[in-house]
Design an enzyme around this catalytic site. Structure first.
Site, PDB file in Angstrom:
ATOM      1  N   SER A   8       0.846  -1.188   0.000  1.00  0.00           N
ATOM      2  CA  SER A   8       0.000   0.000   0.000  1.00  0.00           C
ATOM      3  C   SER A   8       0.884   1.241   0.000  1.00  0.00           C
ATOM      4  O   SER A   8       1.690   1.437   0.915  1.00  0.00           O
ATOM      5  CB  SER A   8      -0.886   0.015   1.248  1.00  0.00           C
ATOM      6  OG  SER A   8      -1.310   1.343   1.496  1.00  0.00           O
ATOM      7  N   HIS A  33      -1.137  -1.325  -4.404  1.00  0.00           N
ATOM      8  CA  HIS A  33      -2.430  -1.014  -3.766  1.00  0.00           C
ATOM      9  C   HIS A  33      -2.501   0.495  -3.523  1.00  0.00           C
ATOM     10  O   HIS A  33      -1.655   1.059  -2.825  1.00  0.00           O
ATOM     11  CB  HIS A  33      -2.516  -1.786  -2.449  1.00  0.00           C
ATOM     12  CG  HIS A  33      -3.798  -1.637  -1.703  1.00  0.00           C
ATOM     13  ND1 HIS A  33      -4.921  -2.395  -1.976  1.00  0.00           N
ATOM     14  CD2 HIS A  33      -4.140  -0.822  -0.679  1.00  0.00           C
ATOM     15  CE1 HIS A  33      -5.895  -2.062  -1.131  1.00  0.00           C
ATOM     16  NE2 HIS A  33      -5.447  -1.095  -0.335  1.00  0.00           N
ATOM     17  N   ASP A  35      -4.628   3.523  -2.007  1.00  0.00           N
ATOM     18  CA  ASP A  35      -5.706   3.850  -1.072  1.00  0.00           C
ATOM     19  C   ASP A  35      -6.261   5.237  -1.359  1.00  0.00           C
ATOM     20  O   ASP A  35      -5.576   6.241  -1.168  1.00  0.00           O
ATOM     21  CB  ASP A  35      -5.180   3.783   0.365  1.00  0.00           C
ATOM     22  CG  ASP A  35      -4.986   2.355   0.826  1.00  0.00           C
ATOM     23  OD1 ASP A  35      -5.956   1.583   0.755  1.00  0.00           O
ATOM     24  OD2 ASP A  35      -3.861   2.004   1.229  1.00  0.00           O
ATOM     25  N   MET A  37      -8.973   8.031  -0.433  1.00  0.00           N
ATOM     26  CA  MET A  37      -9.864   8.450   0.661  1.00  0.00           C
ATOM     27  C   MET A  37     -10.375   9.856   0.381  1.00  0.00           C
ATOM     28  O   MET A  37      -9.611  10.708  -0.095  1.00  0.00           O
ATOM     29  CB  MET A  37      -9.100   8.448   1.999  1.00  0.00           C
ATOM     30  CG  MET A  37      -8.445   7.114   2.327  1.00  0.00           C
ATOM     31  SD  MET A  37      -7.696   7.134   3.970  1.00  0.00           S
ATOM     32  CE  MET A  37      -6.783   5.584   3.936  1.00  0.00           C
ATOM     33  N   HIS A  66      -8.274   0.985  -4.158  1.00  0.00           N
ATOM     34  CA  HIS A  66      -9.198   0.728  -3.050  1.00  0.00           C
ATOM     35  C   HIS A  66      -9.893   2.044  -2.719  1.00  0.00           C
ATOM     36  O   HIS A  66      -9.300   2.925  -2.103  1.00  0.00           O
ATOM     37  CB  HIS A  66      -8.378   0.181  -1.859  1.00  0.00           C
ATOM     38  CG  HIS A  66      -9.171  -0.012  -0.610  1.00  0.00           C
ATOM     39  ND1 HIS A  66      -8.572  -0.183   0.626  1.00  0.00           N
ATOM     40  CD2 HIS A  66     -10.512  -0.074  -0.392  1.00  0.00           C
ATOM     41  CE1 HIS A  66      -9.513  -0.334   1.539  1.00  0.00           C
ATOM     42  NE2 HIS A  66     -10.695  -0.262   0.959  1.00  0.00           N
ATOM     43  N   MET A  68     -12.071   4.296  -0.744  1.00  0.00           N
ATOM     44  CA  MET A  68     -12.754   4.539   0.527  1.00  0.00           C
ATOM     45  C   MET A  68     -13.426   5.900   0.392  1.00  0.00           C
ATOM     46  O   MET A  68     -13.014   6.895   1.013  1.00  0.00           O
ATOM     47  CB  MET A  68     -11.739   4.501   1.683  1.00  0.00           C
ATOM     48  CG  MET A  68     -11.281   3.078   1.986  1.00  0.00           C
ATOM     49  SD  MET A  68      -9.698   3.017   2.839  1.00  0.00           S
ATOM     50  CE  MET A  68      -8.581   3.186   1.457  1.00  0.00           C
ATOM     51  N   MET A 137     -11.352  -5.913   5.418  1.00  0.00           N
ATOM     52  CA  MET A 137     -10.603  -4.902   6.168  1.00  0.00           C
ATOM     53  C   MET A 137     -10.300  -5.458   7.554  1.00  0.00           C
ATOM     54  O   MET A 137     -11.214  -5.843   8.285  1.00  0.00           O
ATOM     55  CB  MET A 137     -11.405  -3.600   6.290  1.00  0.00           C
ATOM     56  CG  MET A 137     -11.524  -2.788   5.007  1.00  0.00           C
ATOM     57  SD  MET A 137      -9.935  -2.349   4.268  1.00  0.00           S
ATOM     58  CE  MET A 137      -9.206  -1.328   5.559  1.00  0.00           C
ATOM     59  N   ASP A 175      -6.473  -6.481   4.328  1.00  0.00           N
ATOM     60  CA  ASP A 175      -5.844  -5.153   4.326  1.00  0.00           C
ATOM     61  C   ASP A 175      -5.943  -4.525   5.711  1.00  0.00           C
ATOM     62  O   ASP A 175      -7.040  -4.322   6.223  1.00  0.00           O
ATOM     63  CB  ASP A 175      -6.589  -4.287   3.294  1.00  0.00           C
ATOM     64  CG  ASP A 175      -6.022  -2.888   3.149  1.00  0.00           C
ATOM     65  OD1 ASP A 175      -4.967  -2.582   3.730  1.00  0.00           O
ATOM     66  OD2 ASP A 175      -6.661  -2.093   2.420  1.00  0.00           O
TER      67      ASP A 175
HETATM   68  C1  DX5 Z   1      -6.441   1.574   5.559  1.00  0.00           C
HETATM   69  C2  DX5 Z   1      -5.944   1.258   4.173  1.00  0.00           C
HETATM   70  C3  DX5 Z   1      -4.839   0.270   4.152  1.00  0.00           C
HETATM   71  C4  DX5 Z   1      -3.625   0.742   4.904  1.00  0.00           C
HETATM   72  C5  DX5 Z   1      -2.738  -0.411   5.225  1.00  0.00           C
HETATM   73  O1  DX5 Z   1      -7.476   2.483   5.495  1.00  0.00           O
HETATM   74  O2  DX5 Z   1      -6.981   0.725   3.378  1.00  0.00           O
HETATM   75  O3  DX5 Z   1      -4.486  -0.113   2.836  1.00  0.00           O
HETATM   76  O4  DX5 Z   1      -2.900   1.686   4.225  1.00  0.00           O
HETATM   77  O5  DX5 Z   1      -1.711   0.098   5.986  1.00  0.00           O
HETATM   78  P1  DX5 Z   1      -1.005  -0.754   7.118  1.00  0.00           P
HETATM   79  O6  DX5 Z   1      -0.392  -1.942   6.433  1.00  0.00           O
HETATM   80  O7  DX5 Z   1      -0.011   0.187   7.687  1.00  0.00           O
HETATM   81  O8  DX5 Z   1      -2.083  -1.159   8.077  1.00  0.00           O
HETATM   82 ZN    ZN Z   2      -6.384  -0.303   1.358  1.00  0.00          ZN
END
Ligand code: DX5
Ligand code: ZN
Length: 218
Positions: A8, A33, A35, A37, A66, A68, A137, A175
């Site tokens: 990620s 990956h 993320d 947000m 991903h 969010m 998750m 994840d």
């Molecule tokens: C959380 C994300 C994850 C996160 C994982 O909201 O979806 O992908 O970045 O990070 P670690 O491995 O540090 O938990």
């Molecule tokens: Zn993620």
């Protein structure tokens, strides 16, 4: 079966994103990956389609976005244009899960659904035929570096069982809080793709974990 590792980028150095992608690629990463947000579904804001497009230019690895974000169905075209290979949406973020998944698949890319730690499996009940990936998750979304929630292990096992019983070609991704210690039970529970952010990017030797985690599954 060897597990896939999807670093990620959330914990990467954003001022050197291209180099960070190369570094994990050179150390055996299978996917990247990303993320995304929006400051609404989760309080944090991260990156969007322009960053996905920039990453696309520096790697041929499979890019897994991903989302969010609330109403993810409104963002799909932009991420497709950016060149991602898979879009995962949070089931809690849309009133139109079936429609959103069909929309993703209409562009010829893969579709995934993510379940927050408290979200039950039955939210997938009527969309199984549309799924290429289920993302469990194992932390509450919103930040990297959180602690793994062991209560999700039975959920991972149950989803792995369901995928087997359907004889479906569906990846089971986990994840959040994945590191040297938590990778084993998650692999044993049936995960096929592990996401790790802080454990890989958090210190200079973290990239070695990519190979170590793959060895655990051999
Ligand atoms: C959380 C994300 C994850 C996160 C994982 O909201 O979806 O992908 O970045 O990070 P670690 O491995 O540090 O938990
Ligand atoms: Zn993620």
């Amino acid at each position: 079966m060897t597990i896939k590792i999807a670093p990620s980028l959330l914990s990467a150095d954003f001022s050197r994103l291209g180099e960070e992608v190369k570094r994990v690629e050179d150390n055996g990463a299978d996917w990247i990956h990303l993320d995304v947000m929006d400051g609404h579904f989760v309080p944090t804001i991260t990156v969007g389609p322009p960053v996905a497009a920039s990453i696309r230019k520096v790697t041929n690895l499979f890019i897994d976005a991903h989302l969010m974000v609330n109403k993810p169905e409104e963002q799909i075209e932009q991420f497709v244009e950016a060149g991602v290979n898979l879009i995962t949406i949070q089931t809690e973020a849309t009133a139109h899960l079936d429609r959103a998944l069909r929309k993703i698949k209409s562009f010829g890319i893969k579709a995934g659904v993510a379940l927050n730690p408290a979200t039950p499996i039955y939210s997938l009940e009527y969309v199984w035929p549309l799924l290429d990936l289920v993302l469990v998750m194992s932390v509450n979304p919103g930040a990297g570096g959180q602690k793994f929630i062991p209560a999700v292990l039975p959920k991972i096992k149950a989803i792995a069982r369901e995928i087997r019983s359907r004889e479906a070609d569906i990846e089971l991704q986990v994840d959040g809080g994945i590191n040297r210690e938590t990778a084993s039970p998650v692999i044993e529970a049936g995960a096929t793709v592990l996401v790790a952010g802080s454990a890989i990017f958090g210190d200079p030797s973290g990239v070695a974990l990519i190979k170590n985690m793959k060895d655990l599954s051999r």
